[in-house]
Every structure is written in C-alpha cells, then in structure tokens.
Enzyme design. Sequence first.
Site, PDB file in Angstrom:
ATOM      1  N   ALA A 171     -32.659 115.087 -23.389  1.00 35.32           N
ATOM      2  CA  ALA A 171     -32.131 115.601 -24.659  1.00 35.32           C
ATOM      3  C   ALA A 171     -32.915 114.985 -25.799  1.00 35.32           C
ATOM      4  CB  ALA A 171     -30.646 115.274 -24.802  1.00 35.32           C
ATOM      5  N   CYS A 172     -33.356 115.828 -26.746  1.00 35.67           N
ATOM      6  CA  CYS A 172     -34.074 115.341 -27.921  1.00 35.67           C
ATOM      7  C   CYS A 172     -33.374 115.863 -29.172  1.00 35.67           C
ATOM      8  CB  CYS A 172     -35.540 115.773 -27.895  1.00 35.67           C
ATOM      9  SG  CYS A 172     -35.804 117.552 -28.133  1.00 35.67           S
ATOM     10  N   PRO A 173     -33.724 115.348 -30.356  1.00 36.37           N
ATOM     11  CA  PRO A 173     -33.001 115.723 -31.579  1.00 36.37           C
ATOM     12  C   PRO A 173     -32.956 117.212 -31.872  1.00 36.37           C
ATOM     13  CG  PRO A 173     -34.291 113.764 -31.974  1.00 36.37           C
ATOM     14  CD  PRO A 173     -34.658 114.247 -30.596  1.00 36.37           C
ATOM     15  N   THR A 210     -37.189 117.988 -24.941  1.00 30.10           N
ATOM     16  CA  THR A 210     -36.139 118.162 -23.934  1.00 30.10           C
ATOM     17  C   THR A 210     -36.707 118.799 -22.669  1.00 30.10           C
ATOM     18  OG1 THR A 210     -34.394 118.372 -25.592  1.00 30.10           O
ATOM     19  CG2 THR A 210     -33.943 119.310 -23.425  1.00 30.10           C
TER      20      THR A 210
END
Length: 567
Positions: free
Chosen positions: A120-122, A128
């Site tokens: 998961a990334c921002p 991601t």
Amino acid sequence: MKIYINQGANIGNAKAFLLRQVLATAAQQQGHEMVSDVDHAELAIAFNQMPNNAQLQGKKVFVVEAEQAFNAPEQAIQNALAQAVDYVGTENSQQSTVESSVENLGLSAQGTKNIVAVTACPTGVAHTFMSAEAISEYAKKQGWNVKVETRGQVGSSNIISAEDVANADLVFIAADIDVDLSKFEGKPMYRTSTGLALKKTAQEFDKAFKEAKIYSSAAKTSAKATAPEATEEKKGLYKHLMTGVSHMLPLVVAGGLLIAISFMFGIEAFKDPNIAGGLPKALMDIGGGAAFHLMIAVFAGYVAFSIADRPGLAVGLIGGMLATTAGAGILGGIVAGFLAGYVVKFLNSSIQLPASLSSLKPILILPLFGSAIVGLAMIYIINPPVKALMDALVEWLNTMGQTNAILLGAVLGAMMCVDMGGPVNKAAYTFGTGLIASGVYTPMAAVMAAGMVPPIGMAIATILAHNKFTANQRDAGKASFVLGLCFISEGALPFVAADPVRVIVSSILGGATAGAISLGLAISLKAPHGGLFVIPFVSQPLMYLVAIAIGALITGVIYSVIKPKAA
C-alpha cells in the site's frame, strides 16, 4: 477439537459469559466442542494475557484480545487452532508470550514457504502494484508459495483469506501508510516500505526471515511487532501524513475536475443559475462546495486515524473542518490532524476504566474529550495565526513576480524528481495539492509537469542512445513512456535502480526546467492527478505540453549522452 475458555481475572463475569457464547457458537459451526472442564480440553483460549493456571500444564494455549474475539469469533477459533503454543507456567503478560514465540520462530529462507504480503502506498497507484509484482516474482523464483494483497485507491484486490493466513509462514508488509493488519494477529510479520520492497527485494526478505516478530495488536504500542523501532519512529510522521494525503486525494481529483468542467461553460457561468439549466452552478456546488470543503477535514481525520486508530478519526475530522471554516487551509489541516491524533492517543493511554466500562472509551469518552480539547485549541490558539500565515503565503504566490515564480517552479520540479515517489517527491506533491483548497492552482501544474518528465525522459533516452540499452531496458522505456503520460513518476524506477546517480541528475535538470516554465507562465491546474488526461483542464494546454516536452527532452538528451554503454 475440545476447547476450554480460561476466564482470567481481567475479564468481568458478564463479558466472560458473552465471550463464551459467541466462541461456542463459532466453534460448533466449525465442528469443535466447547468444554467447561480444563482436564478434558485439548486447547485453551485465554484473553488479553497468558494466565497463571497450573491446570493448563501440558495444554496448548492461545491468547487473544477479548474485543477481537468478540468481534470476530470465527477468526479467533481459526487462529487458536493454528497458532496455539505450549503453556508455560508464568505470570508474564501477553507481550512476554509474544517475545518468547518470536525467539522460537525458527524462520528460515530455506525450503518451500507460504508467504502472504500486503502492499500500500499513499496514492494507491504505482508503488502499490510495482512492489507487489516485485515481491511476487522474487518469491516465485525462490520456489515459495506467495499471495500479495494490494490496497490501492480502488480498494483491496487479491484479498488474503483466513485460510491463507493460517497457512502462512511469514507475513510481509510493504506499506507507506497505515493499514489494517488485524487479520494477521499472532503471525510472524515483517514491515518495510514499498520502495525498499521494490528496489531491494532480496535484501528485505533476508531481513524478514531474521527480524520478523509475532504481530499482536495488543502489544502494538510496546512490542511494535514491526520492523526495527528506530526505523519505524523515523518514518512515523511521514506515514501519518501520507495516510491523510491518500484519503484526501480522491476528493481533490473529483472536486478539481468538476470545477474545471464548470469553467468550460464560462469562467463565471456558475454564478448564473439560468446558464445550461444551472449545470455549471451544480458542478461548482459539488466540486467546490462539497468536495473541496471536505478535503482538509478528511486529510486531518486520517492523519489522526493513522496515529490513534479509529478513536482519532472523528476528532481529526472535526479539527480539520474547523481549520477549513476558519480559512487555515492545508497548514491548519496538518496541525489539526497531528494534534487530534496525539491528543486522543494520550487520552486513550491515560484514561483507565474497568473492563465492563471499556466500551465507552471509543464511542463516548475519547470523542467527547478529544473533540473538546482539539476544537477549543483550534478556535482560540491555532487557527488565527495559521490563517494569517496561510493568507500571507497565498498572497505571495498570487502576486510574486516572474523571477520568483520561475525559481519556485524549478525547486518544486527538482523535488519531484529526486526520489520518484519518495518523501521529497511527496512533500512537493502535498504542497501543490494542499494549495488547491486555498484557490492557488499554479504550483500543482508545475508539480505535475515535472513529475511526468523522468519516465518520458527515460523513454526518449532509449531511442536516442539505442545501442547503450539492453533489449529489456528498451522495453522498459516503452512502458515508462506510457506511465509518464499518466503522471506516474515511478515509471522511471527501473532505470533509477540500475543507474541511480545519472538518472536522478538528468531527471532533476529536466524536471526543474519543466516546473520553471510552467510556473513562470502562470499555468494553472485544478486536478492533482491524471497526466495527459487532464491536459484539457489546464489553463494553457499548448504551453503546458511544451513545458513537459522541453523538460523530457532535456532529461532524455542528457542521460543518453552520459550513460555508459550497456555491458
């Protein structure tokens, strides 16, 4: 399987009765039997901490949080069957049990392993899925069974089931934002960033097998059940900030595009409800009146959520809305989010209640006292000076001369190209998106233009210096070009990994140029993402394309010249 419930001194009679009922029902549904005599039990379940009960000698015991068992009894039974440990006669807490289990994990990279991972990334877009692919490919090369769950902007995909968790030898978490890990309770877990998982996959898995710790939500604040403490602390503020940004982003994108569509009917068409049947006004009400009015509150709410979990969300939303209505903008939202998170976290740890009253904390005590403290602080202490600072910043941005605009554009452009989606890149991106809520749209245009430069520039370099690249690199250049058009800077990462210094230097020069041209020409953009697809909503589309093209050509030409020939 015959299962015994050990009530324990820390659970009230009423709560223990309810827990027995829900667990007995779950056990029966799974073909097991709940017994009242410990001597006849094959497995014992204890709540919150390892009990001191001599009758449990020789039995398998599983420790679970009472609240977790009550909310997910089926999962609690499955975890108990898969993760129970031999009872040790001690009065130590669950943390001691966790630490003891960690020492006896015996994890090894040798042999066939069952790996489950979450990425998961921002923004929930590039890192991601790229890190998920890297994890999956590496694990398969080692002969391991692997399943990677991605948590992006469109939700979770390839979801890890309870059966997957039960069979897992290692849980590998590559996340730059706060994610729900409750389903991995009691499993060996290693946490890292998406960037490291993507660039240093082998090294991170080596560390994972050496440093994985049993995950326990109960021991979260003390044992951490994560990667090394120092690393987690250093990344804490960034993770909290990016959690807020990732949840705010859809509101900014939707609101900005709807406002831009409204302007297509005329720059002031939204003021006249008779134009096009009132459609411009309706679009402005949705985009500006609703989406933009909510974005700071959502940002602050999820910063607080990342710090204090669910009890912090409501307090952060309230603090963020107070910042919005006061005109404190993104700066006020940042202060509100962190203040709400740490206030609620402090209250949660400071206020101790009997087990029978503990359910009041998240729904009454923490929201009430947290909202009062944060709300009063925002109104009387924080909002006035932050609003003055925000007004001064907006005024400077709106009235700055061309020289200052070019300089600011160059700085933002360079920041976007330093680490391709890393902290410096996200700082510039957050600056641009945050100012959209204050009606300043030129920095966002510069940020997006510069962010498109590195991947497009790498694609140009593979064409100009065809013989200096391998066949795989030339193929990567084609993919990089498409990603660049979509404003996904991470498309350049395969080139960064192979030749970091030259690629980054070339990208900074091109990105700074694109940013300087965009801001120097006062080009504005109300949408914070989309790349080529939102060019029609830019104030000067043709000149904006020229700025991106010049920046990408500079990057491509420089790198094609300084890159050594492929071996």
